[in-house]
Design a protein around this motif. Structure first.
Motif, short mmCIF file in Angstrom:
data_model
loop_
_atom_site.label_atom_id
_atom_site.label_comp_id
_atom_site.label_asym_id
_atom_site.label_seq_id
_atom_site.Cartn_x
_atom_site.Cartn_y
_atom_site.Cartn_z
N ILE A 1 1.14 0.25 -1.46
CA ILE A 1 0.28 0.42 -0.29
C ILE A 1 -0.75 1.53 -0.50
CG2 ILE A 1 1.66 2.09 1.01
CD1 ILE A 1 1.14 0.19 3.45
N ARG B 1 -3.23 -6.86 -1.01
CA ARG B 1 -1.97 -7.44 -0.56
C ARG B 1 -1.79 -8.84 -1.14
NH1 ARG B 1 -0.51 -10.42 4.15
NH2 ARG B 1 -2.72 -10.53 4.70
N ASN C 1 4.26 -5.27 -2.13
CA ASN C 1 3.13 -4.84 -1.29
C ASN C 1 3.38 -3.45 -0.71
OD1 ASN C 1 1.66 -7.18 -1.67
ND2 ASN C 1 2.49 -8.19 0.14
#
Length: 180
Positions: A32, A39, A28
């Motif tokens: 980003i 997510r 995750n």
């Protein structure tokens, strides 16, 4: 009765589960800034307990990872897919209509096209109605009629080519979908 190493087995299941959690967290963090990424979360549940056949019941056996899911909003995903599908449909239709409009409609009175040829033909035809016996006007109407028929024939061939091109694109898309 469980073995002496039962506590270590429970600890091992917890460490494996949290290893999956840490790996997913790293994934995750690494994505980003990735456009379109959502997510992910790790789902876990208690492992099947062991029955001790005693009065105090069952003995826990640790944890199990049941899956990794993307945290997406199903409603907005559906809306996005529907909107994207509609956009693709209408943009394709617009492209096809632009081609058809090029073949049938003239942007100005000087470019040769069906609309101008049709207008000129009917102007000369109405002019011929005033003096039918004039051979010059007759010849002019015949010339504009020939011009109109050639524009119609040319537009028909262009539209047929367009249809074959669209059919080819559809076949290619179907083959691509089938390959996926």
């Amino acid at each position: 009765m469980p073995s002496t190493f039962w506590g270590l087995s429970i600890a091992n299941s917890g460490m494996n589960a949290y290893q999956a959690l840490l790996t997913t967290t790293g994934h995750n963090i690494a994505n980003i800034k990735t456009k379109g990424y959502t997510r992910q979360v790790v789902n876990q549940s208690a492992s099947v307990p062991i029955s001790l056949r005693t009065s105090y019941g069952m003995l826990g056996s640790g944890t199990t990872v049941t899956g990794i899911e993307s945290m997406r909003n199903v409603y907005y995903d559906g809306k996005y897919r529907l909107s994207n599908s509609s956009y693709g449909k209408y943009s394709t239709m617009e492209e096809g209509m632009d081609y058809i409009q090029q073949y049938l409609y003239a942007k100005d009175s000087y470019s040769g096209n069906i609309t101008n040829a049709l207008d000129n033909f009917f102007v000369e035809l109405s002019d011929l109605g005033e003096s039918v016996a004039d051979t010059t006007k007759r010849a002019k109407v015949v010339g504009y009629g020939d011009s109109l028929s050639s524009y119609i024939k040319n537009a028909a061939m262009n539209l047929q080519d367009l249809q074959e091109s669209v059919n080819g694109q559809i076949a290619d898309t179907v083959d691509e979908i089938n390959a996926i």
